[in-house]
Design an enzyme around this catalytic site. Structure first.
Site, PDB file in Angstrom:
ATOM      1  CG  HIS A 126       0.261  26.508  62.694  1.00 22.50           C
ATOM      2  ND1 HIS A 126       0.638  27.125  61.526  1.00 22.50           N
ATOM      3  CD2 HIS A 126      -0.389  27.453  63.431  1.00 22.50           C
ATOM      4  CE1 HIS A 126       0.245  28.395  61.559  1.00 22.50           C
ATOM      5  NE2 HIS A 126      -0.389  28.617  62.699  1.00 22.50           N
ATOM      6  CG  HIS A 165      -0.871  32.519  62.054  1.00 19.14           C
ATOM      7  ND1 HIS A 165      -1.910  32.679  62.930  1.00 19.14           N
ATOM      8  CD2 HIS A 165       0.154  33.287  62.499  1.00 19.14           C
ATOM      9  CE1 HIS A 165      -1.539  33.534  63.890  1.00 19.14           C
ATOM     10  NE2 HIS A 165      -0.296  33.908  63.656  1.00 19.14           N
TER      11      HIS A 165
END
Ligand SMILES: [Zn+2]
Length: 348
Positions: A126, A165
């Site tokens: 991320h 994710h």
């Protein structure tokens, strides 16, 4: 026997985001304890861990962001993002995570190892160019991919992200770069919000970002079938020199953050599928790096199955799983990927 390397260092535990944070040192402690079990002990080779060099960090991150993180060293607590904080040892752990992965990659490319798994934290996918996000400080896998391009002179790298994710930071790092293909399966819509089918790269990089957003409830069969039916034709056509894996275990059936149903056997099968692609393209060169995974025992058991597969201690049969997947669901997903990507990939 296959020479499988592991990146392992106690200093990864010195990064702490608080007692109640799911991305906690216990995640790695459980994995490291598993490595001492009788059926694992002595089966894997330890990669000498090193700090990432500043030039390596700057392949992905801005100088200002690197300085911001460096300034957290020795500080008890620094708030970077609603989900992401640092402790006194975080900066060093983050340097060792990126550096350990680069070292593993260089040993696999030098043929000192056949494949490797960087069992590190903090995770990375991320992390954006100039900011920390979603438990991630430096984008380890993105740094590793650029490192392999620049310093090891590889031409094409496939980054597979099977974390629950979407790896927004990794996608953004390589959106316009046709030499690094980013493929991600992820729960959608979900954090961080990116990763729709239509996000396929831009400019020269069009077609080299492949997103497979998935609804909750996907299990072993769906994941392996997506690897075999969608990823494999693209991977064989792209023909990478190295496969890097953002290996998250938050798709595990008992993960507190996720809604997927993957079992340890499913992770083994996904590994076997990727190893098949790697042996067809790049002499089996696969290097994994740990991303998320918040059920400590489930992640430990799943990492064990992945390592057994990588080291050739187990060979999981995948045909049955692929055949047993929900075919109607797969047809729908495949059609969505094809609509976006068939003009880029003739094998799809
Ligand atoms: Zn995750």
């Amino acid at each position: 026997m296959t020479r499988t390397g592991i990146v392992k260092d106690e200093r990864y535990m010195n990064h702490s985001m608080g007692d109640y944070h799911p991305e906690r040192p216990e995640r790695l402690e459980a994995i490291y304890a598993m490595l001492q079990e009788p059926d694992m002990e002595g089966k894997l080779r330890q990669v000498p861990v090193r700090l990432a060099e500043k030039e390596e960090l700057l392949l992905i991150h801005t100088p200002r962001y690197v300085e911001t993180l460096a300034a957290t060293a020795g500080q008890e607590y620094t708030y970077l993002d609603p989900d992401t904080q640092t402790s006194a040892g975080s900066y060093e752990a983050a340097l060792l995570a990126a550096g350990g992965l680069c070292q593993a990659i260089s040993m696999v490319i030098a043929r000192d190892l056949d494949n490797a798994f960087a069992l590190v934290r903090p995770p990375g996918h991320h992390a954006e160019r100039s900011r920390a996000m979603g438990f991630c400080l430096f984008n380890n896998v993105a740094i590793g991919a650029r490192y392999a391009r620049k310093y090891l002179h590889l031409e094409r790298i496939l980054v597979v992200d099977w974390d629950l994710h979407h790896g927004n930071g990794t996608q953004h790092s390589f959106e316009d770069d046709p030499s690094i293909l980013y493929f991600s399966t992820h729960q959608y819509p979900y954090y961080p919000g990116t990763g729709d089918f239509s996000e396929a790269g831009r400019g020269q990089g069009k077609g080299f970002t492949v997103n497979v957003p998935l609804p909750m409830g996907c299990g072993d069969g769906e994941y392996v079938a997506i690897f075999e039916k969608i990823l494999k034709p693209i991977a064989l056509e792209f023909s990478p020199d190295l496969i890097l894996v953002s290996s998250g275990f938050d798709t595990y059936e008992g993960d507190p953050l996720g809604g997927m149903k993957v079992t340890p056997g499913g992770f083994a099968a996904m590994t076997r599928s990727l190893m098949g692609m790697a042996s067809a393209c790049c002499s089996g060169r696969v290097v994994m790096t740990l991303e998320g995974g918040y059920n400590v025992e489930g992640q430990r058991d799943s990492v064990k199955e992945v390592l057994k597969e990588m080291a050739g201690l187990a060979v999981t049969e995948i045909e049955g799983l692929v055949a047993g997947a929900d075919q109607h669901f797969l047809d729908v997903i495949t059609r969505c990927v094809r609509e976006v990507h068939q003009s880029y990939w003739k094998n799809l």
